[in-house]
Each structure stands twice: as structure tokens, then as C-alpha cells.
Design a protein around this motif. Structure first.
Motif, short mmCIF file in Angstrom:
data_model
loop_
_atom_site.label_atom_id
_atom_site.label_comp_id
_atom_site.label_asym_id
_atom_site.label_seq_id
_atom_site.Cartn_x
_atom_site.Cartn_y
_atom_site.Cartn_z
N LEU A 1 0.86 -1.18 0.00
CA LEU A 1 0.00 0.00 0.00
C LEU A 1 0.90 1.22 0.00
CD1 LEU A 1 -0.07 1.26 3.22
CD2 LEU A 1 -1.16 -0.97 3.51
N SER A 2 0.34 2.35 -0.36
CA SER A 2 1.13 3.58 -0.42
C SER A 2 0.87 4.44 0.81
CB SER A 2 0.78 4.38 -1.67
OG SER A 2 1.01 3.62 -2.83
N VAL A 3 1.92 5.04 1.32
CA VAL A 3 1.78 5.95 2.45
C VAL A 3 0.94 7.15 2.04
CG1 VAL A 3 3.04 7.38 4.11
CG2 VAL A 3 4.00 5.19 3.38
N SER A 4 1.10 7.57 0.81
CA SER A 4 0.34 8.69 0.26
C SER A 4 -1.02 8.21 -0.25
CB SER A 4 1.13 9.32 -0.90
OG SER A 4 0.28 9.98 -1.79
N ASP A 5 -2.09 8.87 0.21
CA ASP A 5 -3.43 8.52 -0.26
C ASP A 5 -3.55 8.67 -1.77
OD1 ASP A 5 -5.31 7.59 1.70
OD2 ASP A 5 -5.19 9.54 2.67
N ALA A 6 -2.98 9.76 -2.30
CA ALA A 6 -3.12 10.02 -3.74
C ALA A 6 -2.51 8.89 -4.56
CB ALA A 6 -2.46 11.35 -4.08
N ARG B 1 -4.59 5.61 -4.22
CA ARG B 1 -5.80 5.62 -5.04
C ARG B 1 -5.46 5.36 -6.51
NH1 ARG B 1 -10.21 7.14 -2.21
NH2 ARG B 1 -9.89 8.29 -0.26
N ALA B 2 -4.35 5.93 -6.97
CA ALA B 2 -3.94 5.74 -8.36
C ALA B 2 -3.47 4.32 -8.61
CB ALA B 2 -2.84 6.74 -8.72
N ASN B 3 -2.76 3.75 -7.64
CA ASN B 3 -2.11 2.45 -7.80
C ASN B 3 -3.04 1.29 -7.47
OD1 ASN B 3 0.17 0.82 -8.37
ND2 ASN B 3 0.75 0.75 -6.22
N ILE B 4 -3.85 1.46 -6.42
CA ILE B 4 -4.64 0.33 -5.91
C ILE B 4 -6.15 0.62 -5.94
CG2 ILE B 4 -4.96 -1.19 -3.90
CD1 ILE B 4 -2.08 -0.69 -3.18
N GLY B 5 -6.52 1.90 -6.08
CA GLY B 5 -7.92 2.24 -6.21
C GLY B 5 -8.67 2.43 -4.92
N ARG B 6 -7.94 2.68 -3.83
CA ARG B 6 -8.59 2.93 -2.54
C ARG B 6 -7.68 3.77 -1.68
NH1 ARG B 6 -7.38 -2.33 -3.09
NH2 ARG B 6 -9.54 -2.77 -3.59
N SER B 7 -8.19 4.22 -0.55
CA SER B 7 -7.39 5.04 0.35
C SER B 7 -6.38 4.18 1.09
CB SER B 7 -8.28 5.77 1.36
OG SER B 7 -8.83 4.85 2.29
N THR B 8 -5.38 4.83 1.66
CA THR B 8 -4.40 4.11 2.47
C THR B 8 -5.08 3.42 3.65
OG1 THR B 8 -2.67 5.69 1.85
CG2 THR B 8 -2.29 4.38 3.85
N GLU B 9 -6.01 4.11 4.28
CA GLU B 9 -6.71 3.52 5.42
C GLU B 9 -7.53 2.31 5.00
OE1 GLU B 9 -8.41 2.29 8.84
OE2 GLU B 9 -6.62 3.51 8.57
N ASP B 10 -8.15 2.35 3.84
CA ASP B 10 -8.91 1.20 3.37
C ASP B 10 -7.99 -0.02 3.18
OD1 ASP B 10 -11.31 2.52 3.39
OD2 ASP B 10 -11.30 3.01 1.26
N SER B 11 -6.77 0.23 2.66
CA SER B 11 -5.81 -0.86 2.49
C SER B 11 -5.37 -1.41 3.84
CB SER B 11 -4.59 -0.38 1.71
OG SER B 11 -4.90 -0.20 0.34
N MET B 12 -5.13 -0.53 4.80
CA MET B 12 -4.75 -0.98 6.14
C MET B 12 -5.89 -1.74 6.82
SD MET B 12 -1.60 -0.52 6.98
CE MET B 12 -1.63 -0.68 8.78
N ALA B 13 -7.11 -1.28 6.59
CA ALA B 13 -8.27 -1.95 7.20
C ALA B 13 -8.43 -3.38 6.69
CB ALA B 13 -9.54 -1.15 6.92
N ALA B 14 -7.97 -3.62 5.45
CA ALA B 14 -8.08 -4.97 4.88
C ALA B 14 -6.90 -5.85 5.26
CB ALA B 14 -8.16 -4.87 3.35
N LEU B 15 -5.86 -5.27 5.86
CA LEU B 15 -4.66 -6.05 6.18
C LEU B 15 -4.93 -7.21 7.14
CD1 LEU B 15 -1.63 -6.58 6.08
CD2 LEU B 15 -1.31 -4.71 7.73
N PRO B 16 -5.69 -7.04 8.22
CA PRO B 16 -5.93 -8.19 9.11
C PRO B 16 -6.55 -9.39 8.40
CG PRO B 16 -6.54 -6.16 10.22
CD PRO B 16 -6.27 -5.80 8.79
N ARG B 17 -7.48 -9.13 7.48
CA ARG B 17 -8.08 -10.24 6.72
C ARG B 17 -7.04 -10.90 5.83
NH1 ARG B 17 -10.35 -14.73 6.48
NH2 ARG B 17 -11.40 -15.26 4.52
#
Length: 309
Positions: A103-108, A111-127
Motif C-alpha cells: 500500500l502507499s503511504v500517500s493517499d493520492a 488511489r492511483a495504484n490500488i484504487g482505494r485510500s491508504t486507510e482502506d488498504s490498512m483496514a483490509a490487512l488483518p483479513r
């Protein structure tokens, strides 16, 4: 691999980050051949592809075919890039046991690379970690744009370190600090790597650098001195992110090996790496940016590391 500043090993990322901007698809058998050649030469870790959408990153389309073609003992030394729990599930189902969740530290950039916010990527990490754990696989936390973002500029180091210390990352096996744009300097690298090693002493720290501003090797050595135990590199300095305008290729594997002079890295073995990089870049129609490879082809014949033929 022991240097004057510490100990590290090189992970070759030619087949993932190195190929992202090349456009064409390297055939599966050529990728498998390269994996085996690198393993035979003593490279202990290899990034062989990603679960990125093939319509967005076409050179990664045959990643699972490469996985299927490798023997279990070979695959055990290979890494696959993932960005979602679904990607982890697909890779694990294919037999992958080492993945880096990026995931990217930068939200921008995220979003460009993965299509979601950094927090959304972190929220999915436990799963993602649950899926990896159920499959007996290890998962690295890979932090792209740890220093600068192509859209927002400089990234506050504390933003990066907040992700490092986030409790949701505790179960990750390692932390990857990425100079995605190659704009960091050795002091910045030493600080972030050193703090990451202090915050997560149970994790290995990986430094992933690019050579855009000519700081690739200097930053890598600074990272080792600050506690990094793995350095990413690509043959011929290939690479770059399709969603990071302005980024040049990775620090070259050849340059890192020449700088580190690991045990067993004789001039003859180094020459084999140079020839390998030349073959790969030539087959792709790309130019090698490795300074060490160019040096090895110089006319300074009295220097042992120059290739005679």
C-alpha cells in the motif's frame, strides 16, 4: 552478504517491478529460466510477479503460470506482490508462501495504484493476514511512497512511521520501506529505516530503492547501516511504477552486488550477473542503466572486475 556497514542480502525484483513498464509479456519459460539462474548464482530471494490486474499491468499476466512451473523448493524462495485479501487468497491457492502486501503511504498514490485510500488498504490487512496464516504463508507490509509522492510531493516521515507502528501490522513478517520515486537521500533513508527497525525489532526491514537521482547505491548502504537486512534490486536497473510518473528504474542488482561484495562474489560470478542483465535488457529492447555493468565493460583491464572478453 557482509559490508563495512552491516549485513544484508539482495532480493532481485526484475520479474515484478523490473518488468512493469516494459509493455510486453516475457514468456513463462523465460521467467522460470531467469528464476533458476538467479537461484543458482546465490540470490536467496526473488520477486517473481504480482496479482495486479493484467489489463492494468500486462507484464504480470502470467505470474500464476510461473508459480505453477516452479518446484516447491524454488517457490519457497520467491515473493509475489499483492494488494488485497483476494490477491492473497489467489496467490496462496496457487501455492505461494511469501507475499508482500503493498500500500502507499500517500493517499493520492494509493488511489492511483490500488484504487482505494491508504486507510482502506490498512483496514483490509488483518483479513489478508488471516488468509496468509491459514495457508502457512508469510506476509510483508510494503510501504510505497515512504518518502515522496508523485502527486502530493514530500511525505511526512511520521505518516510512514504511523503505519509501521500500527497494531494491524504486528503479524507481518517484515516491513518494506520504499523510495518509490528515487528522490530520497541517505540521511532520510537512514532515519526511516532506523526508526522502523527500532519500532519493529521483530521484523526484518527491507529497503526498496530507485535510482532516479543517482542515490540508489548510497541509499542502499545507508539502509544497511541503519538496520535493513534486505535490499531490492533489478537487473540492468529495470523498473518503475506505471502509476508514479517521474520514477526511474530500480537500483540495479549488479550495482548492489558490486557495492556489497558479498562472500563468494568473485569477479567471475559478477561477470555472470552482468551478462545476465545484458541478456534480459536486450531481449526486452531496454537499455541497462547499471553503472557497475558499464564499468565491467570498460577497458581498464588491470582491474580484476573488468570482463576480459
Amino acid at each position: 552478504m557482509t559490508t563495512t556497514t552491516g549485513t544484508a542480502r539482495v532480493r532481485d525484483v526484475t520479474l515484478r517491478d523490473g518488468l512493469q513498464l516494459t509493455g510486453g509479456l516475457m514468456p513463462t519459460d523465460e521467467k522460470v529460466r531467469l528464476v533458476r539462474e538467479l537461484l543458482d548464482l546465490g540470490i536467496s530471494d526473488i520477486e517473481i510477479g504480482s496479482m495486479a490486474r493484467p489489463d492494468l499491468v500486462p507484464p504480470m499476466a502470467n505470474t500464476l503460470e510461473v508459480v505453477e512451473a516452479l518446484e516447491p523448493d524454488e517457490l519457497a524462495r520467491c515473493w509475489v506482490w499483492v494488494a488485497t485479501p483476494r490477491g492473497v487468497e489467489r496467490a496462496a491457492s496457487a501455492g505461494v508462501t511469501r507475499m508482500q502486501y503493498c500500500l502507499s503511504v500517500s493517499d493520492a498514490h494509493n488511489r492511483a495504484n490500488i484504487g482505494r485510500s491508504t486507510e482502506d488498504s490498512m483496514a483490509a490487512l488483518p483479513r489478508a493476514l488471516d488468509i496468509a496464516g491459514e495457508a502457512g504463508a508469510e506476509l510483508q507490509l510494503c510501504l510505497a511512497t515512504s518518502f515522496t509522492c508523485p502527486f502530493d510531493g514530500a511525505v511526512d516521515p511520521e505518516r510512514t512511521l504511523a503505519l509501521v507502528r500500527d497494531p494491524r501490522a504486528e503479524r507481518c513478517s517484515d516491513t518494506v520501506i520504499c523510495d518509490t520515486l528515487g528522490q530520497a537521500d541517505p540521511a532520510q533513508v537512514a532515519y526511516l529505516v532506523g526508526e522502523t527497525a527500532r519500532i519493529r525489532p521483530e521484523h526484518e526491514v527491507v529497503f526498496h530503492g530507485h535510482d532516479t537521482w543517482g542515490m540508489g547505491v548510497a541509499n542502499a548502504l545507508a539502509a544497511v547501516g541503519a538496520g535493513a537486512t534486505v535490499l531490492d534490486g533489478a537487473l540492468g536497473g529495470l523498473g518503475g511504477c506505471p502509476f508514479a510518473p517521474g520514477a526511474a528504474g530500480n537500483t540495479s542488482t549488479e550495482d548492489l552486488l558490486f557495492a556489497l561484495k558479498p562472500a563468494g562474489m568473485t569477479p567471475e560470478r559478477f561477470a555472470t550477473f552482468v551478462r545476465l542483465g545484458e541478456r534480459v535488457t536486450s531481449s526486452l529492447g531496454e537499455e541497462s542503466t547499471s553503472r557497475a555493468a558499464k564499468g565491467a565493460r570498460s577497458t581498464a583491464r588491470a582491474f580484476d572486475w573488468v570482463i576480459a572478453d
